[in-house]
Structures are given as C-alpha cells and as structure tokens.
Design a protein around this motif. Structure first.
Motif, short mmCIF file in Angstrom:
data_model
loop_
_atom_site.label_atom_id
_atom_site.label_comp_id
_atom_site.label_asym_id
_atom_site.label_seq_id
_atom_site.Cartn_x
_atom_site.Cartn_y
_atom_site.Cartn_z
N THR A 132 0.80 -1.36 -0.06
CA THR A 132 -0.14 -0.48 0.37
C THR A 132 1.00 1.42 -0.09
O THR A 132 2.25 1.43 0.34
CB THR A 132 -0.69 0.45 1.35
N TYR A 133 0.17 2.38 -0.50
CA TYR A 133 1.19 3.58 -0.71
C TYR A 133 0.36 4.81 -0.84
O TYR A 133 -0.83 4.49 -0.83
CB TYR A 133 1.98 3.27 -1.60
N THR A 134 1.06 5.82 -0.07
CA THR A 134 0.17 7.48 -0.26
C THR A 134 0.32 7.88 -1.87
O THR A 134 1.21 6.98 -2.30
CB THR A 134 1.50 8.15 0.74
N LYS A 135 -0.66 8.42 -1.57
CA LYS A 135 -1.13 9.51 -2.66
C LYS A 135 -0.78 10.81 -2.72
O LYS A 135 -2.47 11.43 -2.54
CB LYS A 135 -1.99 9.27 -3.70
N PRO A 136 0.33 11.57 -2.69
CA PRO A 136 -0.06 13.27 -1.87
C PRO A 136 -0.12 14.01 -3.06
O PRO A 136 -0.52 13.32 -4.39
CB PRO A 136 1.46 12.98 -1.40
N GLY A 190 8.30 0.74 12.34
CA GLY A 190 7.95 1.05 10.60
C GLY A 190 9.34 0.44 9.76
O GLY A 190 9.25 0.65 9.04
N TYR A 191 8.94 -1.05 10.56
CA TYR A 191 10.59 -2.05 9.55
C TYR A 191 10.07 -2.20 8.12
O TYR A 191 10.32 -3.09 7.45
CB TYR A 191 10.58 -3.37 10.63
N ASN A 192 8.65 -2.16 7.81
CA ASN A 192 8.08 -2.81 6.66
C ASN A 192 7.38 -1.63 5.53
O ASN A 192 7.33 -1.73 4.87
CB ASN A 192 6.66 -3.64 7.32
N THR A 193 7.71 -0.18 6.25
CA THR A 193 8.20 0.91 5.15
C THR A 193 9.14 1.57 4.74
O THR A 193 10.32 1.08 5.14
CB THR A 193 6.86 1.15 6.25
N PHE A 194 8.65 2.00 3.38
CA PHE A 194 10.05 2.45 2.78
C PHE A 194 9.28 3.89 2.47
O PHE A 194 8.14 4.67 2.53
CB PHE A 194 10.07 2.07 1.33
N TRP A 232 5.37 6.94 0.32
CA TRP A 232 4.95 6.55 1.94
C TRP A 232 4.81 5.42 1.33
O TRP A 232 3.66 5.45 1.07
CB TRP A 232 4.84 6.95 2.91
N GLY A 233 5.21 3.91 1.53
CA GLY A 233 4.96 3.10 0.92
C GLY A 233 5.11 1.61 2.04
O GLY A 233 5.93 1.91 3.28
N GLU A 234 3.97 0.78 2.25
CA GLU A 234 4.25 -0.36 3.32
C GLU A 234 4.03 -1.50 2.81
O GLU A 234 3.37 -2.07 1.97
CB GLU A 234 3.26 -0.06 4.41
N PRO A 291 3.94 -6.06 3.78
CA PRO A 291 2.90 -6.47 4.12
C PRO A 291 3.80 -6.96 6.11
O PRO A 291 5.20 -7.06 5.78
CB PRO A 291 2.64 -8.33 3.83
N TYR A 292 3.44 -7.65 6.77
CA TYR A 292 4.17 -7.29 7.97
C TYR A 292 5.09 -8.58 7.42
O TYR A 292 4.67 -9.79 6.85
CB TYR A 292 3.19 -7.91 9.17
N GLY A 293 5.96 -9.25 8.03
CA GLY A 293 7.26 -9.87 8.30
C GLY A 293 8.42 -9.44 6.70
O GLY A 293 9.32 -10.32 7.23
N ILE A 294 7.86 -8.45 6.54
CA ILE A 294 9.33 -7.59 4.89
C ILE A 294 10.21 -6.81 6.08
O ILE A 294 9.37 -5.90 6.55
CB ILE A 294 8.57 -7.91 4.11
N ARG A 295 11.21 -7.10 6.11
CA ARG A 295 11.72 -5.76 6.82
C ARG A 295 12.55 -4.95 5.68
O ARG A 295 13.21 -5.67 5.00
CB ARG A 295 13.45 -5.81 7.75
N THR A 296 12.00 -3.73 5.47
CA THR A 296 12.52 -2.97 4.24
C THR A 296 14.42 -2.67 4.20
O THR A 296 14.79 -2.29 2.92
CB THR A 296 11.92 -1.62 3.43
N LEU A 297 14.61 -2.56 5.76
CA LEU A 297 15.80 -2.39 5.77
C LEU A 297 17.21 -3.49 4.83
O LEU A 297 18.01 -3.75 4.37
CB LEU A 297 16.56 -2.33 7.30
N ASP A 298 15.88 -5.08 4.96
CA ASP A 298 16.71 -5.72 4.55
C ASP A 298 17.16 -6.08 3.34
O ASP A 298 17.74 -6.95 2.65
CB ASP A 298 16.30 -7.32 5.34
N LEU A 299 15.99 -5.29 2.35
CA LEU A 299 15.92 -5.60 1.12
C LEU A 299 16.86 -4.82 0.32
O LEU A 299 17.29 -4.53 -1.04
CB LEU A 299 14.48 -5.44 0.60
#
Ligand SMILES: Cc1ncc(COP(=O)(O)O)c(C=O)c1O
Length: 402
Positions: free
Chosen positions: A315-319, A363-367, A326-328, A330-338
């Motif tokens: 999911t993501y914002t539409k400013p 906010g581990y699953n956000t970017f 800003w995006g999110e 699913p739970y369980g995916i850490r964006t820092l790892d990607l």
C-alpha cells in the motif's frame, strides 16, 4: 580524552547518510534523497538580485546583522507571505532562521529540559528526531492515518504523557506525503490550548502543491499563542541559501532570539536579502508556477508506475504535493533487509522507513520514495525494478510461511 557529552548517547549520525555511502554509482536510480530538483533553482534571478543588492547596500550586507533578521526580509515575510496565509503580526512575532531546521533547534533550547516529553507524528522527519534526541527528551510517537495525526490518539497521548511540545508537519509530510485535514488542524490548535502544549508547526512543503486546495495553517486557528509556525525557502528557492523564519507569540520569539544569539549570531544577510527581493518583486509565485508542473509530472509518473508494477499487497500514499511517497509492505518483510539487494543487484535505492520512527520496530516494513531528482524515464524504470524486488520478497515470505 574526556568522555563525549551524555546528550550524544542516543544520537548516531544520520542513518540515511550511512546507507548512502553505499551509493555513488550513477547507474543506480535513487529514490533515496530528499533534495529539491537541481533544475528548480532560480540561478539567474538569484545572481541578478545579488549583483543589485551588493551595488545598493553592499557594506551593510557585509556587516554583522541583527539576530532578529534583516529588516526588509522581516517586512517581506510579514507582508507578502504571512498575510496571504491570513496571519498578521509585527516584527516582534518573527525571527529569521538559518533554515527551518534551526527553528526546531531553537524551540527545543527554549522549552526543553532533559527528560521532558515531546510528541511526534509516527513516522516523522529524521532531522527533527536527531535534534530531539540531542536534548535528551522523551520522544513519544503518535499514530497517523491517511489524513495525518489521529486526534483521539493525540489527546490520549497528551493526557498520558503531559508533553511540553508537539512536533507536526501538517502539509505533504516528510516522510509520508500526508496532509492533515482542515478539521484536524482546528482540533490540534484546540488541544494545544486546552492542555497547554506548544505546537511546532513545520510547514516547508506547503507551497509545493500540485493538485487539490490549499489549507489554512494550524497557526491560523491558534487563539492562545501555543503554535509556532516554521517555514523555509529551502523547497521553494534553494536549500543552500539557508533561509527560513519562525512566526509566533512575542515572548516565545524573544526567547528563541536569545537562544539564536549563541547559535549563529544571525542568519546570513545576503540570503535574507535575496529572499526578500523574490517577495517584494513578486517573483516567488511565478517561479513556483514554473517548477510545479515538473514536480507534478514526476509524482504522477511515480504513482502511475507504482499502480502498474507494485504488488497488490503493497500500500502507498497518493500525495497532492511535496517530495515524497510512502509505502508499506506486508508484515514480516523488513525493508532494511531489502535495501542492500535493491542497491547492489537491482541498482535502485529507497529509504527503509524504520529510520523515521523513534523506535525502528514501529516501521520496519515501510519505505520512503523521493521523486524529485530522477528523470521520468528513470522513475518508471526504477519503480518497475522495485516492484520486482518487492514481489520476490513477498513470494519468498509466502514460501517461508508454508
Ligand atoms: C519537515 C522538514 N522540516 C525541516 C527541514 C529542513 O529544512 P531547512 O532546509 O529549512 O532547514 C526539512 C528538510 O528536509 C524537512 O523535511
């Protein structure tokens, strides 16, 4: 060597800068920065005004100036900017700043003792978090939805934590791009008055609006003087000029001025004078009209590509403006790892969202994505690549869960 000051214990330097030491390859498509587009800078006009100002008033500009600010600048901000926002005041209500970042620091110096509490939006601007940590404060995150801070959560946090300050970026927020609604702006001002909290209203992106209707500031609903508005020319003219201002109640501005004396004596005269020229010659609005279509096209290119290439689980914002999406995941995916795979294998960079929270696990699953510095073609290509990486991460998670 003596020990470093305790106030540095929780300050680690910018995590984002550390991540970006991995970059440097021009092949990498970067959505990681937050700078205005370099083609947006009005170089010719700045040069013209600079030449004229030195001819007319060179010695005064090169002399020390008043801490409060360069007089024509203060007048221009009051008459040309704040009146348009429906705000009126005198020079005693305004302080020239060396960027709005300095305003955040001066308000902290003015109000905070170690152990005091400040509420922030979750997520929020990393530079502000660094400053709050330097003042050894308790930083309490308050949840947001797509309309900005959630008012019931805000009131609950105020009652529970008795904060001195609330830090809020109401328009096209960094990092989310979200905008606080009109009703909520009124409510923030009411809650600030009711519970005697000082609101730092940091509004540097409000002029970068590409669609929708401009909203009044929180400050315009302030009946008690509890709101201090910070603004800056960093996103409208140039961040390198380092000019902004604080607008607030006389006694607060006075204390901030005293604190500024020991910070940098005064903001550079020449950059204040240049900003004043843009305002008095009515050159700021046409300049913005010339850059907004460029930003708007880039934002739309990014959002359209996200609609096309991102997995439906993301999911993501539409400013409607600003510089960030800003995006999110699913739970369980850490964006820092990607991040490392994104940069090294996919040649595309983003900012893992956890850096924008006082506690990273929130906010581990956000970017965060920034669209200002890349061409339309590279934006589309980079989003396609990120979409592939995100799909791969989701598939892997699904397999791991089986
Ligand atoms: C919300 C917010 N406030 C303040 C700043 C800093 O602005 P300035 O250059 O005016 O110090 C930024 C810059 O990115 C920002 O995003």
């Amino acid at each position: 060597m003596p020990a470093f000051a305790k106030r540095l214990d929780k300050v680690t330097g910018s995590a984002i800068r550390a991540l970006f030491s991995l970059l440097g390859d021009p092949k990498i498509i970067s959505f990681g920065g937050g700078n205005p587009a370099k083609e947006s800078f009005p170089v010719d006009l700045v040069q013209k005004y600079t030449d004229e100002l030195y001819k007319q008033d060179g010695a005064a500009i090169l002399q020390y100036g008043a801490t409060e600010g360069y007089k024509p600048y203060i007048k221009a901000c009051l008459d040309a900017l704040l009146k348009n926002k429906g705000l009126s005041g005198t020079s005693a209500n305004l302080l020239a700043l060396t960027g709005s970042m300095q305003g955040i620091d001066l308000i902290c110096r003015t109000f905070l003792d170690p152990g005091d509490t400040i509420l922030v939006e979750a997520p929020t601007f990393l530079g502000a978090l660094q400053t709050f940590n330097l003042y050894q404060t308790n930083i309490i995150p308050v949840a947001m939805d797509n309309d900005g801070l959630i008012m019931s959560e805000l009131e609950e946090a105020i009652i529970k934590h008795r904060p001195k300050l609330l830090y809020c970026i109401p328009t096209f927020q960094n990092p989310t791009g979200r905008t606080l609604t009109l009703e909520r702006r009124k409510t923030v001002a009411e809650l600030a008055a009711k519970y005697d909290v000082v609101v730092i209203e940091d509004d540097p992106y409000c002029e970068l609006r590409y669609s929708g209707t401009p909203l009044p500031t929180i400050k315009s609903f302030d009946t008690t003087g509890n709101v201090v508005l910070l603004n800056s020319f960093s996103k409208t003219l140039s961040p390198g000029m380092r000019v902004g201002y604080a607008f607030g109640r006389e006694d607060i501005i006075r204390k901030m001025t005293i604190c500024k004396q020991s910070a940098d004596t005064h903001t550079s005269n020449i950059t204040q004078a240049i900003a004043a020229e843009f305002l008095t010659n009515n050159a700021l609005a046409p300049h913005l009209e010339s850059v907004i279509p460029m930003y708007s096209k880039k934002l739309n290119a990014m959002l359209n590509a996200m609609d096309k290439y991102f997995p439906t689980e993301c999911t993501y914002t539409k400013p409607e403006g600003g510089l960030f999406v800003w995006g999110e995941l699913p739970y369980g995916i850490r964006t820092l790892d990607l991040f490392k795979t994104a940069v090294e294998e996919y040649k595309v960079a983003f900012i893992p969202g956890e850096h924008f929270y006082p506690s990273p696990e929130l906010g581990y699953n956000t970017f965060r994505l920034n669209f200002s510095s890349e061409s339309i073609e590279r934006i589309e290509n980079g989003i396609m690549l990120l979409g592939e990486l995100f799909k791969e991460a989701i598939n892997k998670k699904t397999i791991d869960n089986k």
